[in-house]
Design a protein around this motif. Structure first.
Motif, PDB file in Angstrom:
ATOM      1  N   LEU A 270       1.133  -0.817  -0.219  1.00 37.34           N
ATOM      2  CA  LEU A 270       0.195   0.354  -0.327  1.00 37.34           C
ATOM      3  C   LEU A 270       1.022   1.468   0.274  1.00 37.34           C
ATOM      4  O   LEU A 270       1.928   1.361   1.410  1.00 37.34           O
ATOM      5  CB  LEU A 270      -1.099  -0.123   1.159  1.00 37.34           C
ATOM      6  N   PRO A 271       0.333   2.328  -0.542  1.00 40.22           N
ATOM      7  CA  PRO A 271       0.635   3.953  -0.354  1.00 40.22           C
ATOM      8  C   PRO A 271       1.762   3.773   1.107  1.00 40.22           C
ATOM      9  O   PRO A 271       0.048   3.567   1.907  1.00 40.22           O
ATOM     10  CB  PRO A 271       0.349   4.318  -1.161  1.00 40.22           C
ATOM     11  N   SER A 272       2.942   4.415   1.398  1.00 42.26           N
ATOM     12  CA  SER A 272       2.809   4.374   2.576  1.00 42.26           C
ATOM     13  C   SER A 272       2.758   6.178   3.351  1.00 42.26           C
ATOM     14  O   SER A 272       2.822   7.025   2.541  1.00 42.26           O
ATOM     15  CB  SER A 272       4.111   4.440   3.554  1.00 42.26           C
ATOM     16  N   PHE A 273       2.213   6.297   3.968  1.00 40.86           N
ATOM     17  CA  PHE A 273       2.633   7.858   4.611  1.00 40.86           C
ATOM     18  C   PHE A 273       3.508   7.902   5.789  1.00 40.86           C
ATOM     19  O   PHE A 273       3.851   7.715   6.775  1.00 40.86           O
ATOM     20  CB  PHE A 273       0.906   8.226   5.594  1.00 40.86           C
TER      21      PHE A 273
END
Lengths: 210, 210, 210
Positions: B195-198
């Motif tokens: 998943l995209p990470s923050f």
């Protein structure tokens, strides 16, 4: 009704600050949604589990969980904006803390629990969201070190119960407790009020194995 | 029946990988059994507690707890073998993840909960075992950083619910969701899908006290 | 009756040693009360939540929570005294462990659960208070590394169940299990008895990503 609106504002603000903690740990989007939700509605969940008060609020109202997840993801896009308006979030968090505490109190009252447990219920609702956030993010639990937080929940709960006890309306009790809780929390942030802390040096406790 | 067999295979495999985490922290046999059991059946336990779905599975079926404890202790004797056949465990874990998600979904359906909560139930069942393992072992929670995990549970749950919704049999839904879940998880491990990470740097968030 | 008195002594002693852990982390008074209460009555709370045994003990008897909070705060004032008489607390903790285990067993029996789950209930009651303390204080969980603790709870539970099973009175079972549990715990502290530990070096497990 008033309380419901403030509750929704409160969980949104809490979810957004929770998402920032997840960002500082470079979590993925699922982690962001988990930490946002745990911060915002974890306190109420722990309260309901401890009191055996099922179903949990978000199981009955999945829209609350949706709000916290969306607020978390939105924060990943608007992080700079959220950080810039940090002062606003401090205020919303203070309002949310007061609202959470009153709601926790009401749950205890509706279950017919002893006054002291209603107060504990208020504190758990107000405090455990932040504790869960810090636990998942593996950081020292802020609420056990910093400005008054649990104490605000305590004052809100006692005030709310006292006003009801003396026969005033629920609205009077709610508004008074909200206002006092908000002001007390903001003052403690402003003036860095803290509880006394218990500092035990390692030397003092060196004779302890356990 | 099919699901029960895969469930038992899944908790055995999860318990064995959980035991390895305990070994890396030099825990004693009790710690090994605790981490093995928390990894394998902790997700289902957290789900049941959140949903107020008592008694928990292992309270009604103590044999599951026996399996995870024995699998944990066996792992201390066969650690090298378990590590050598790591690829097998990745596959069993992928199968287990799909099975856990379907079971979580079914619990929600049987309780008459909203579809969205059935999906949450699937994710909690699939993910919280690993979260508990990492919490007890004091390590960064893998499922919040690594390859798709919660997302696989989400896809499995949505697929399972959709197939049932369109009137197909439970067996069709189960087999389809198992196959897709397994393949998706294996592909995400193989191709390192994430998943995209923050990522919030400390500088960016330096204005934040809270 | 005997068990109630020992229970109260046990939670007081546990709360005081829990408070010392909070002090080593420089927590504020709320943190001290939280850690003290979690150490003392957290094990029973986890047990009741896992078994779906509501209301929790302290919800029905708020005086127990009051005792642990007061014991925690008193410890901040008398820390040197508590540390000096550490040996006394080791003894009280051993007695408390035996009492907690018997109470956990009784809860399982009264709920009509399988013998194996009664034993698990005893272990959870005895062990999870210390686990929660170490989790909140962010330190390695002592009970998963050190002298016999969960094993003592196991022996106490098996002995208690066996004596009841052979038709002896509850008093006989309770006193026997208390004495044996106390002696076993004290002997394991004295002679540093430990369970075998599972040591997996990082090199051995270097092929593992998960």
């Amino acid at each position: 009704m008033l309380l419901s609106i403030i509750y929704i504002i409160g969980i949104t603000a809490e979810a957004m600050t929770g998402a920032l903690s997840a960002g500082r740990k470079n979590m993925d989007w699922f982690g962001v949604m988990l930490v946002a939700s745990a911060t915002a509605i974890g306190g109420g969940s722990v309260r309901d589990i401890l009191l055996g008060h099922f179903p949990l609020t978000w199981v009955q109202h999945p829209e609350y969980l949706l709000i916290t997840c969306v607020a978390g993801i939105v924060t990943t896009l608007l992080a700079k904006w959220v950080i810039k308006f940090h002062g606003v979030f401090i205020r919303l968090d203070a309002l949310g803390l007061a609202a959470f505490s009153i709601i926790g109190c009401q749950v205890g009252i509706n279950m017919g629990l002893h006054y002291s447990i209603c107060i504990v219920s208020a504190i758990v609702t107000g405090v455990f969201g932040g504790l869960l956030r810090d636990l998942i993010c593996r950081q020292a639990p802020l609420v056990l070190h910093n400005e008054l937080y649990a104490s605000v929940a305590l004052v809100v709960a006692v005030l709310y119960l006292a006003i009801l006890h003396f026969g005033f309306s629920d609205l009077t009790a709610t508004v008074s407790a909200l206002v006092v809780g908000y002001l007390l929390r903001m003052a403690s942030v402003r003036f860095k009020w803290r509880l006394p802390s218990f500092q035990l040096t390692v030397e003092e406790s060196s004779s302890l194995k356990h």
